[in-house]
Design an enzyme around this catalytic site. Structure first.
Site, PDB file in Angstrom:
ATOM      1  N   HIS A  61       0.822  -1.095  -0.144  1.00  0.00           N
ATOM      2  CA  HIS A  61       0.099   0.211   0.099  1.00  0.00           C
ATOM      3  C   HIS A  61       0.681   1.423   0.012  1.00  0.00           C
ATOM      4  O   HIS A  61       1.989   1.200   0.317  1.00  0.00           O
ATOM      5  CB  HIS A  61      -0.841  -0.099   1.161  1.00  0.00           C
ATOM      6  CG  HIS A  61      -0.065   0.025   2.524  1.00  0.00           C
ATOM      7  ND1 HIS A  61      -0.271  -1.190   3.460  1.00  0.00           N
ATOM      8  CD2 HIS A  61       0.592   1.005   3.100  1.00  0.00           C
ATOM      9  CE1 HIS A  61       0.551  -0.763   4.407  1.00  0.00           C
ATOM     10  NE2 HIS A  61       0.994   0.396   4.343  1.00  0.00           N
TER      11      HIS A  61
HETATM   12  P1  TYD Z   1      -2.029  -2.806   7.465  1.00  0.00           P
HETATM   13  O1  TYD Z   1      -1.345  -1.347   7.600  1.00  0.00           O
HETATM   14  O2  TYD Z   1      -2.755  -3.293   6.300  1.00  0.00           O
HETATM   15  O3  TYD Z   1      -0.820  -4.068   7.806  1.00  0.00           O
HETATM   16  P2  TYD Z   1       0.696  -4.341   7.027  1.00  0.00           P
HETATM   17  O4  TYD Z   1       1.211  -3.212   6.121  1.00  0.00           O
HETATM   18  O5  TYD Z   1       1.606  -4.343   8.024  1.00  0.00           O
HETATM   19  O6  TYD Z   1       0.425  -5.467   6.138  1.00  0.00           O
HETATM   20  O7  TYD Z   1      -2.911  -3.078   8.815  1.00  0.00           O
HETATM   21  C1  TYD Z   1      -3.510  -4.253   8.923  1.00  0.00           C
HETATM   22  C2  TYD Z   1      -4.601  -4.126   9.714  1.00  0.00           C
HETATM   23  O8  TYD Z   1      -4.326  -3.595  11.137  1.00  0.00           O
HETATM   24  C3  TYD Z   1      -5.645  -3.275   9.440  1.00  0.00           C
HETATM   25  O9  TYD Z   1      -6.802  -3.906   9.593  1.00  0.00           O
HETATM   26  C4  TYD Z   1      -5.596  -2.133  10.063  1.00  0.00           C
HETATM   27  C5  TYD Z   1      -4.938  -2.599  11.216  1.00  0.00           C
HETATM   28  N1  TYD Z   1      -4.154  -1.556  11.959  1.00  0.00           N
HETATM   29  C6  TYD Z   1      -4.521  -0.713  12.905  1.00  0.00           C
HETATM   30  O10 TYD Z   1      -5.657  -1.020  13.600  1.00  0.00           O
HETATM   31  N2  TYD Z   1      -3.626   0.310  13.706  1.00  0.00           N
HETATM   32  C7  TYD Z   1      -2.707   0.701  12.862  1.00  0.00           C
HETATM   33  O11 TYD Z   1      -1.852   1.523  13.571  1.00  0.00           O
HETATM   34  C8  TYD Z   1      -2.130  -0.243  11.841  1.00  0.00           C
HETATM   35  C9  TYD Z   1      -0.690   0.213  11.425  1.00  0.00           C
HETATM   36  C10 TYD Z   1      -2.984  -1.087  11.239  1.00  0.00           C
END
Ligand code: TYD
Length: 145
Positions: A61
Site C-alpha cells: 500500500h
Molecule cells: P496494515 O497497515 O494493512 O498492515 P501491513 O502493512 O503491516 O500489512 O494493517 C493491518 C490491519 O491492522 C488493518 O486492519 C488495519 C489495522 N491497523 C490498526 O488498527 N492500527 C494501525 O496503526 C495499523 C498500522 C494497522
C-alpha cells in the site's frame, strides 16, 4: 515538524537511511529516537509487526500524508519502495538504522527472518483514509489524478 510534502511528488531520492545512535553499555545496547530532533516529524503512533511467517508479504500500500521511520528492532526483513517511476529494495537488519519514508511511496515488505520485528514510528494516528491499497489507484495518484 518538517513541511508536509505532497505525496504525489515524492521520489525514492527523498527516502533517507538514518544512522541512529547506539549506546553501548556493559550489559547490552540501547538506541533512543527523539521526536523531531532525531527524525523530522512528531511521533504520534508506534506500532510493530512481529510473528510474520517467512513466506508472508506485508505492506502492499501507499500513504497519502504519513511519514514513517522503520527499524528492524530484531532480526531482518526486506522493504521495496516504489515511487511511480523507480523502485529500490532495502534490507533492514540493524536496530540502530532507520529508514525514513516520506508520504506517497508504495511499499512491499517480505522475507522476515525468524523473530523479525518491524518497528514503525509514524507521524499520524491510524487512519484508513490515508491508505491507498489499490495499485492502479496508486499509479493514478502519482500521476496527479
Ligand atoms: P496494515 O497497515 O494493512 O498492515 P501491513 O502493512 O503491516 O500489512 O494493517 C493491518 C490491519 O491492522 C488493518 O486492519 C488495519 C489495522 N491497523 C490498526 O488498527 N492500527 C494501525 O496503526 C495499523 C498500522 C494497522
Amino acid at each position: 515538524m518538517i513541511e508536509q510534502i505532497d505525496g504525489r511528488n515524492t521520489r525514492i531520492k527523498d527516502v533517507r537511511e538514518i544512522k541512529l545512535k547506539r549506546i553501548n553499555l556493559s550489559n547490552g545496547a540501547l538506541t533512543a529516537i527523539n521526536s523531531v530532533s532525531d527524525i523530522p516529524f512528531e511521533i504520534n503512533r508506534v506500532y510493530y509487526l512481529y510473528d510474520v511467517p517467512n513466506n508472508s508479504d506485508r505492506g502492499a500500500h501507499g500513504h497519502r500524508e504519513l511519514y514513517q521511520l522503520i527499524v528492524a528492532a530484531s532480526g531482518s526483513f526486506e522493504i521495496t519502495l516504489y515511487d511511480g517511476h523507480d523502485s529500490k529494495k532495502y534490507v533492514l537488519r540493524q536496530p540502530d538504522e532507520g529508514l525514513l519514508i516520506p508520504p506517497g511511496l508504495w511499499r512491499d515488505l517480505k522475507n522476515f527472518s525468524g523473530g523479525g520485528i518491524c518497528l514503525v514510528l509514524a507521524s499520524m494516528l491510524y487512519s484508513e483514509d490515508d491508505y491507498i491499497r489499490d495499485f492502479s489507484q496508486y499509479e493514478r495518484f502519482k500521476k496527479g489524478n
